[in-house]
Design a protein around this motif. Structure first.
Motif, PDB file in Angstrom:
ATOM      1  N   THR A  59       0.820  -1.210   0.000  1.00 56.82           N
ATOM      2  CA  THR A  59       0.000   0.000   0.000  1.00 56.82           C
ATOM      3  C   THR A  59       0.855   1.262   0.000  1.00 56.82           C
ATOM      4  O   THR A  59       1.777   1.396   0.815  1.00 56.82           O
ATOM      5  CB  THR A  59      -0.930  -0.002   1.230  1.00 56.82           C
ATOM      6  OG1 THR A  59      -1.791  -1.141   1.158  1.00 56.82           O
ATOM      7  CG2 THR A  59      -1.784   1.264   1.256  1.00 56.82           C
ATOM      8  N   TYR A 107       5.849  -1.347  -2.128  1.00 58.37           N
ATOM      9  CA  TYR A 107       5.470  -0.225  -2.989  1.00 58.37           C
ATOM     10  C   TYR A 107       6.677   0.692  -3.218  1.00 58.37           C
ATOM     11  O   TYR A 107       6.979   1.066  -4.362  1.00 58.37           O
ATOM     12  CB  TYR A 107       4.323   0.561  -2.363  1.00 58.37           C
ATOM     13  CG  TYR A 107       3.964   1.825  -3.116  1.00 58.37           C
ATOM     14  CD1 TYR A 107       3.113   1.769  -4.221  1.00 58.37           C
ATOM     15  CD2 TYR A 107       4.477   3.061  -2.724  1.00 58.37           C
ATOM     16  CE1 TYR A 107       2.799   2.923  -4.923  1.00 58.37           C
ATOM     17  CE2 TYR A 107       4.159   4.211  -3.422  1.00 58.37           C
ATOM     18  CZ  TYR A 107       3.321   4.140  -4.519  1.00 58.37           C
ATOM     19  OH  TYR A 107       3.013   5.277  -5.218  1.00 58.37           O
ATOM     20  N   ARG A 126       8.885   1.396  -6.806  1.00 59.05           N
ATOM     21  CA  ARG A 126       9.066   2.741  -7.340  1.00 59.05           C
ATOM     22  C   ARG A 126      10.537   3.141  -7.452  1.00 59.05           C
ATOM     23  O   ARG A 126      10.884   4.013  -8.241  1.00 59.05           O
ATOM     24  CB  ARG A 126       8.318   3.760  -6.461  1.00 59.05           C
ATOM     25  CG  ARG A 126       6.791   3.600  -6.487  1.00 59.05           C
ATOM     26  CD  ARG A 126       6.244   3.769  -7.887  1.00 59.05           C
ATOM     27  NE  ARG A 126       4.822   3.530  -7.993  1.00 59.05           N
ATOM     28  CZ  ARG A 126       3.915   4.469  -8.285  1.00 59.05           C
ATOM     29  NH1 ARG A 126       4.295   5.725  -8.468  1.00 59.05           N
ATOM     30  NH2 ARG A 126       2.643   4.147  -8.396  1.00 59.05           N
ATOM     31  N   TYR A 182      -7.025  -6.449  -7.206  1.00 62.01           N
ATOM     32  CA  TYR A 182      -6.422  -6.172  -8.516  1.00 62.01           C
ATOM     33  C   TYR A 182      -5.987  -4.709  -8.595  1.00 62.01           C
ATOM     34  O   TYR A 182      -4.907  -4.391  -9.103  1.00 62.01           O
ATOM     35  CB  TYR A 182      -7.416  -6.483  -9.634  1.00 62.01           C
ATOM     36  CG  TYR A 182      -6.845  -6.231 -11.022  1.00 62.01           C
ATOM     37  CD1 TYR A 182      -6.131  -7.227 -11.680  1.00 62.01           C
ATOM     38  CD2 TYR A 182      -7.012  -4.993 -11.658  1.00 62.01           C
ATOM     39  CE1 TYR A 182      -5.595  -6.999 -12.940  1.00 62.01           C
ATOM     40  CE2 TYR A 182      -6.479  -4.766 -12.912  1.00 62.01           C
ATOM     41  CZ  TYR A 182      -5.780  -5.770 -13.547  1.00 62.01           C
ATOM     42  OH  TYR A 182      -5.237  -5.533 -14.791  1.00 62.01           O
ATOM     43  N   GLN A 183      -6.810  -3.824  -8.107  1.00 59.84           N
ATOM     44  CA  GLN A 183      -6.459  -2.403  -8.123  1.00 59.84           C
ATOM     45  C   GLN A 183      -5.192  -2.150  -7.321  1.00 59.84           C
ATOM     46  O   GLN A 183      -4.319  -1.376  -7.733  1.00 59.84           O
ATOM     47  CB  GLN A 183      -7.604  -1.561  -7.577  1.00 59.84           C
ATOM     48  CG  GLN A 183      -7.330  -0.061  -7.607  1.00 59.84           C
ATOM     49  CD  GLN A 183      -8.500   0.757  -7.115  1.00 59.84           C
ATOM     50  OE1 GLN A 183      -9.385   0.255  -6.448  1.00 59.84           O
ATOM     51  NE2 GLN A 183      -8.508   2.036  -7.452  1.00 59.84           N
ATOM     52  N   SER A 237      -2.142  -3.651  -9.318  1.00 59.81           N
ATOM     53  CA  SER A 237      -1.932  -3.042 -10.633  1.00 59.81           C
ATOM     54  C   SER A 237      -1.463  -1.596 -10.540  1.00 59.81           C
ATOM     55  O   SER A 237      -0.974  -1.038 -11.538  1.00 59.81           O
ATOM     56  CB  SER A 237      -3.214  -3.112 -11.460  1.00 59.81           C
ATOM     57  OG  SER A 237      -4.255  -2.358 -10.862  1.00 59.81           O
ATOM     58  N   ASN A 238      -1.589  -0.984  -9.361  1.00 57.54           N
ATOM     59  CA  ASN A 238      -1.158   0.405  -9.183  1.00 57.54           C
ATOM     60  C   ASN A 238       0.190   0.535  -8.483  1.00 57.54           C
ATOM     61  O   ASN A 238       0.580   1.632  -8.089  1.00 57.54           O
ATOM     62  CB  ASN A 238      -2.222   1.181  -8.403  1.00 57.54           C
ATOM     63  CG  ASN A 238      -3.458   1.444  -9.235  1.00 57.54           C
ATOM     64  OD1 ASN A 238      -3.390   1.551 -10.454  1.00 57.54           O
ATOM     65  ND2 ASN A 238      -4.608   1.536  -8.589  1.00 57.54           N
ATOM     66  N   SER A 298       3.128   0.225  -9.815  1.00 56.12           N
ATOM     67  CA  SER A 298       4.127   0.828 -10.689  1.00 56.12           C
ATOM     68  C   SER A 298       3.471   1.754 -11.703  1.00 56.12           C
ATOM     69  O   SER A 298       2.310   1.548 -12.091  1.00 56.12           O
ATOM     70  CB  SER A 298       4.899  -0.277 -11.428  1.00 56.12           C
ATOM     71  OG  SER A 298       5.769   0.267 -12.396  1.00 56.12           O
ATOM     72  N   GLU A 299       4.230   2.744 -12.139  1.00 51.52           N
ATOM     73  CA  GLU A 299       3.781   3.578 -13.243  1.00 51.52           C
ATOM     74  C   GLU A 299       4.151   2.954 -14.588  1.00 51.52           C
ATOM     75  O   GLU A 299       3.751   3.466 -15.638  1.00 51.52           O
ATOM     76  CB  GLU A 299       4.383   4.975 -13.113  1.00 51.52           C
ATOM     77  CG  GLU A 299       3.869   5.735 -11.899  1.00 51.52           C
ATOM     78  CD  GLU A 299       4.410   7.137 -11.795  1.00 51.52           C
ATOM     79  OE1 GLU A 299       5.367   7.456 -12.528  1.00 51.52           O
ATOM     80  OE2 GLU A 299       3.875   7.919 -10.993  1.00 51.52           O
ATOM     81  N   PHE A 325       1.563  -2.882 -16.460  1.00 52.85           N
ATOM     82  CA  PHE A 325       1.243  -3.987 -15.556  1.00 52.85           C
ATOM     83  C   PHE A 325       0.580  -5.111 -16.341  1.00 52.85           C
ATOM     84  O   PHE A 325      -0.333  -4.882 -17.139  1.00 52.85           O
ATOM     85  CB  PHE A 325       0.290  -3.505 -14.456  1.00 52.85           C
ATOM     86  CG  PHE A 325      -0.229  -4.611 -13.568  1.00 52.85           C
ATOM     87  CD1 PHE A 325       0.564  -5.137 -12.573  1.00 52.85           C
ATOM     88  CD2 PHE A 325      -1.512  -5.120 -13.742  1.00 52.85           C
ATOM     89  CE1 PHE A 325       0.086  -6.159 -11.746  1.00 52.85           C
ATOM     90  CE2 PHE A 325      -1.997  -6.133 -12.929  1.00 52.85           C
ATOM     91  CZ  PHE A 325      -1.188  -6.657 -11.928  1.00 52.85           C
TER      92      PHE A 325
END
Length: 313
Positions: A40, A47, A51, A80-81, A84-85, A87-88, A91
């Motif tokens: 998160t 996370y 990044r 999934y959200q 999938s978020n 990385s920029e 995905f």
């Protein structure tokens, strides 16, 4: 602050990603609040690690929820959200057995027909084009994806645990479910054959199931062999392809708890990605076809050595 971060990230990519291809891969999470905290933003260690690590793309090899958690629309969409978020960068997701075929398990608070859940997964998560070069989805199995970076072919094939969906069919019509598995096997092999180009310098194949673990059944599956090994056709095809190809091939999967990396006797490279409670991490993979070791793997969060896979190969 975000503008500065993005500028620094772009500079990092341009400085380190060139002839070598780099990607991140994990699976079998989030299973618990511990996993969720790691993933998160903004403070989750995984996370942050994603990044801060150069990569072209990130792949989740299936099981976006624990097997003991009901496969509700809310859980599947929410998890999934989350993944999938991370990385920029682009995905990619390939389904796992916890995401559909095991949704009929006894003891779940809500049980589903597994074929209905497969339809949901396809409708929700296998409809978008991913921003990768030469990207395509297989028309028959839209969850199967393929893309290229230079002459390195990447692709997903839909192979899941629970004996590739042949075991524990508890709410679907068994004959219909087994027919669906047979068609999926056929389309998966077609997808592999289509992208096994002689002009490649390397190939990387992603799926969920640990096809190298012994199955309760024996022999290649057929209409007359129900107690069969649902992974045999894939082991045989990929081992043979590796033996006869001029380029290295890496298989990446999840499903079992080990985080390991090695090369089989067939010369097929094998990475069991981290996840599944015991190894809460993400693998960073570098593809360098000019090296004696064309695939190099390291975890994001630790400096621990990665053990060899005990796959009988």
């Amino acid at each position: 602050m975000r503008t500065i971060f993005m500028a620094l990230t772009a500079a990092l990519f341009s400085a380190t990603v060139g002839a070598q291809h780099q990607f991140l891969v994990f699976g079998d999470m989030p299973y618990s609040p511990i996993d969720e905290a790691l993933l998160t933003p903004p403070a989750g260690p995984l996370y942050q690690g994603v990044r801060q690590t150069p990569h072209h793309f990130i792949v989740h090899v299936g099981d976006i929820k624990a097997g003991a958690v009901a496969c509700t629309d809310h859980v599947l969409r929410g998890n999934y959200q989350l993944v999938s978020n991370l990385s920029e960068r682009p995905f990619v997701y390939t389904p796992g057995d916890n995401d559909w075929t095991d949704c009929d398990r006894k003891g779940l608070s809500t049980r589903y027909d597994e074929l209905e859940r497969l339809s949901f997964v396809r409708k929700e998560f296998a409809v978008h084009t991913v921003a990768l070069h030469d990207y395509e989805r297989q028309p028959e199995l839209p969850e199967n994806q393929a893309w290229r970076i230079e002459q390195v072919q990447y692709l997903t094939v839909h192979v899941v645990g629970t004996n590739n969906g042949r075991a524990q069919i508890l709410k679907s019509h068994k004959k219909q479910a087994l027919q669906a598995v047979k068609k999926r096997d056929q389309h998966n092999i077609q997808w592999l054959k289509r992208h096994a180009d002689k002009d490649l310098t390397a190939m990387v194949v992603f799926f969920q199931a640990d096809i190298f673990r012994s199955s309760s059944g024996q022999g290649v599956c057929s209409d007359n062999n129900r107690k069969c090994d649902g992974f045999a056709v894939y082991r045989q095809y990929l081992d043979k392809l590796a033996q006869h190809s001029d380029y290295p091939i890496l298989v990446v999967h999840g499903d079992t708890s080990e985080f390991c990396f090695s090369q089989r006797q067939s010369q097929l490279w094998h990475l069991n990605a981290p996840g599944d409670f015991q190894v809460l991490d993400i693998a960073h993979v570098t593809v360098n076809v000019d090296s004696a070791k064309p695939f190099q793997v390291s975890p994001l969060l630790t400096n621990s050595a990665i053990p060899r896979c005990e796959d009988g190969g």
